[in-house]
Design an enzyme around this catalytic site. Structure first.
Site, PDB file in Angstrom:
ATOM      1  N   ASP A  12       9.677 -45.188   8.301  1.00 30.61           N
ATOM      2  CA  ASP A  12      10.615 -46.267   7.962  1.00 30.61           C
ATOM      3  C   ASP A  12      12.034 -45.679   8.062  1.00 30.61           C
ATOM      4  OD1 ASP A  12      10.870 -44.717   5.684  1.00 30.61           O
ATOM      5  OD2 ASP A  12      10.457 -46.336   4.265  1.00 30.61           O
ATOM      6  N   CYS A  75       8.005 -41.363   5.220  1.00 28.79           N
ATOM      7  CA  CYS A  75       8.916 -42.268   4.513  1.00 28.79           C
ATOM      8  C   CYS A  75       9.690 -41.408   3.514  1.00 28.79           C
ATOM      9  CB  CYS A  75       8.183 -43.443   3.863  1.00 28.79           C
ATOM     10  SG  CYS A  75       7.021 -43.030   2.553  1.00 28.79           S
ATOM     11  N   GLY A  76      10.452 -42.043   2.652  1.00 30.94           N
ATOM     12  CA  GLY A  76      11.279 -41.256   1.733  1.00 30.94           C
ATOM     13  C   GLY A  76      10.460 -40.257   0.936  1.00 30.94           C
ATOM     14  N   GLY A  80       4.461 -44.231  -0.106  1.00 36.10           N
ATOM     15  CA  GLY A  80       4.237 -45.606   0.361  1.00 36.10           C
ATOM     16  C   GLY A  80       3.427 -45.620   1.636  1.00 36.10           C
ATOM     17  N   ARG A 143     -22.191 -32.043   2.684  1.00 34.59           N
ATOM     18  CA  ARG A 143     -21.787 -32.738   1.456  1.00 34.59           C
ATOM     19  C   ARG A 143     -20.414 -33.395   1.629  1.00 34.59           C
ATOM     20  NH1 ARG A 143     -20.830 -27.395   0.200  1.00 34.59           N
ATOM     21  NH2 ARG A 143     -18.750 -26.917  -0.593  1.00 34.59           N
TER      22      ARG A 143
HETATM   23  C1  RB5 Z   1      12.367 -46.789   1.051  1.00 36.16           C
HETATM   24  O1  RB5 Z   1      13.535 -46.907   0.312  1.00 36.16           O
HETATM   25  C2  RB5 Z   1      11.337 -45.999   0.257  1.00 36.16           C
HETATM   26  O2  RB5 Z   1      10.866 -46.765  -0.781  1.00 36.16           O
HETATM   27  C3  RB5 Z   1      10.207 -45.567   1.145  1.00 36.16           C
HETATM   28  O3  RB5 Z   1      10.679 -44.808   2.201  1.00 36.16           O
HETATM   29  C4  RB5 Z   1       9.125 -44.724   0.498  1.00 36.16           C
HETATM   30  O4  RB5 Z   1       9.672 -43.632  -0.155  1.00 36.16           O
HETATM   31  C5  RB5 Z   1       8.154 -45.456  -0.306  1.00 36.16           C
HETATM   32  O5  RB5 Z   1       7.162 -44.894  -0.798  1.00 36.16           O
END
Ligand code: RB5
Length: 156
Positions: A12, A75-76, A80, A143
């Site tokens: 993102d 992502c940050g 997420g 396993r």
């Molecule tokens: C975006 O601001 C941020 O929420 C996303 O990149 C991530 O860190 C979410 O888990």
């Protein structure tokens, strides 16, 4: 990992700078490994805000097309992307917090997607974690395979 491998990467906006570092790591690895290919599925800006589940889905769907496909999502925080990717049937997304997590996610869980955070990660850290993830094979131990099969049963 053996043979030709295709890596799909996505981020993102918050992961965009991290994705640039991931790309430079992969380009470097390609110099010594002609069988390693990668495709960047976006996003293409750190300014325009986007929703990370969209990129998790794009990457996850590509990873599912072939057992030699892998994904790297940034992502940050990495969190997420990890949560979203693991909602896609067939995806086993691991958090690459450190070398140990990256290594064990391959050995025990046969992870096919590596999730990384952009914040507070430098090129050296990306290099070590990505190299570890890509060079480590699934153990194939019965396993562990059984537990992976049980995970995928949860998808039904
Ligand atoms: C975006 O601001 C941020 O929420 C996303 O990149 C991530 O860190 C979410 O888990």
């Amino acid at each position: 990992m053996n043979g030709d491998i295709q890596i799909f990467i996505g981020s993102d906006h918050a992961g965009f700078e991290g994705k640039k570092k991931v790309i430079s790591v992969l380009k470097d690895l390609q110099k010594n490994d002609k069988k390693l290919n990668f495709i960047d599925l976006g996003t293409d800006s750190k300014i325009k805000k986007v929703d990370y589940p969209k990129y998790a889905k794009l990457v996850g769907n590509k990873v599912n097309k072939n057992k030699n496909n892998y994904g790297i999502l940034i992502c940050g925080t990495g969190t997420g992307m990890n949560i979203a990717a693991n909602k896609i049937n067939g995806i086993r997304a691991a958090m690459g917090y450190d070398l140990y997590s990256a290594k064990m996610s391959r050995i025990d869980n046969n992870a096919n997607v590596l999730c990384l955070r952009s914040r507070d990660f430098n090129l050296n850290r990306y290099t070590n974690i990505i190299k570890t993830f890509l060079k480590t094979q699934f153990s194939g131990i019965e396993r562990h395979q059984k537990r992976i099969d049980l995970i995928h049963k949860l998808e039904k």
